[in-house]
Design an enzyme around this catalytic site. Structure first.
Site, PDB file in Angstrom:
ATOM      1  N   CYS A  97      -5.896   5.424  10.948  1.00  0.00           N
ATOM      2  CA  CYS A  97      -6.676   4.202  11.167  1.00  0.00           C
ATOM      3  C   CYS A  97      -8.171   4.469  11.334  1.00  0.00           C
ATOM      4  CB  CYS A  97      -6.109   3.428  12.339  1.00  0.00           C
ATOM      5  SG  CYS A  97      -4.409   2.867  11.976  1.00  0.00           S
ATOM      6  N   LYS A 135      -4.468  -6.077  13.670  1.00  0.00           N
ATOM      7  CA  LYS A 135      -4.104  -5.729  12.300  1.00  0.00           C
ATOM      8  C   LYS A 135      -2.636  -5.342  12.212  1.00  0.00           C
ATOM      9  CE  LYS A 135      -6.115  -1.150  12.996  1.00  0.00           C
ATOM     10  NZ  LYS A 135      -4.901  -0.357  12.826  1.00  0.00           N
ATOM     11  N   ASP A 179      -7.671   1.377  17.948  1.00  0.00           N
ATOM     12  CA  ASP A 179      -6.250   1.530  18.336  1.00  0.00           C
ATOM     13  C   ASP A 179      -5.985   2.453  19.528  1.00  0.00           C
ATOM     14  OD1 ASP A 179      -5.939  -0.051  16.124  1.00  0.00           O
ATOM     15  OD2 ASP A 179      -4.771   1.381  14.953  1.00  0.00           O
TER      16      ASP A 179
END
Length: 203
Positions: free
Chosen positions: A151, A106, A8
């Site tokens: 994450c 996601k 991310d």
């Protein structure tokens, strides 16, 4: 076989973004340097539809960082971020993605959030990453990116649960840190078997 897992590194998680991780952009040059030394590079990308159930704006009277109960358990509510097709969802412009072979998106299911590169937050719905890695005979992951306490942590824990060796490169991650959550994340990752290293040990 080993792979670099870049979690991310997107505009909304970097300074000026909707869900800014303090100093999040500092990981970019370190990750760029690391990616040159790996044959296999995988990225994750938060990819939310508008009105996602994890957004505080989707719940009347709720503020970002409050928690609510969802069918799959406790959910932290976030500012709207990484909305599909927006600049905030794009990878940081200085991130070198040339060597990336797979991008796992996601959080694209409206009713469920997804922190981990392996599973949605219900711990049941898979992304297919574990199978991909096994097909490629990859048994060791080096995790970098954002954010340490969400994450990155969940990707590391699930990677260990799936029996991969996981190293976390401490100078290539940054955290949000809600009430000591970064320290707690490190404790959880190390207790589960993750190994903590620096990029200089690899380069």
């Amino acid at each position: 076989m080993k792979a670099l897992l870049i979690v991310d590194v997107q505009n909304d998680f970097c300074p000026g973004g909707a869900l800014e991780v303090p100093n999040g952009d500092e990981v970019v040059p370190v990750i760029n340097h690391l990616s040159q030394t790996f044959e296999t590079v995988i990225q994750t990308q938060d990819w939310h539809p508008r009105g996602h159930s994890s957004f505080a704006s989707s719940h009347n009277g709720k503020e970002p960082f409050e928690t609510i109960e969802m069918p799959y358990g406790e959910q932290t509510l976030w500012p709207d971020h990484c909305v599909q097709g927006t600049k905030g969802a794009d990878f940081h412009p200085d991130l070198d993605t040339e060597k990336t072979q797979l991008i796992i998106r996601k959080g694209f299911r409206t009713e469920i959030d997804s922190y981990s590169a392996f599973y949605e937050n219900d711990d049941e719905t898979t992304t297919g990453l574990a199978g991909y890695l096994r097909e490629r005979n990859i048994d060791t992951l080096y995790a970098v990116g954002l954010a340490t306490d969400f994450c990155v942590k969940w990707s590391v824990l699930d990677g260990l649960k799936e029996d991969f060796n996981v190293f976390v490169i401490e100078d290539a991650i940054r955290g949000i840190d809600i009430e000591g959550s970064v320290e707690q994340a490190w404790n959880e990752m190390e207790e589960a078997g993750a190994k903590r290293i620096t990029s200089s040990e690899l380069l």
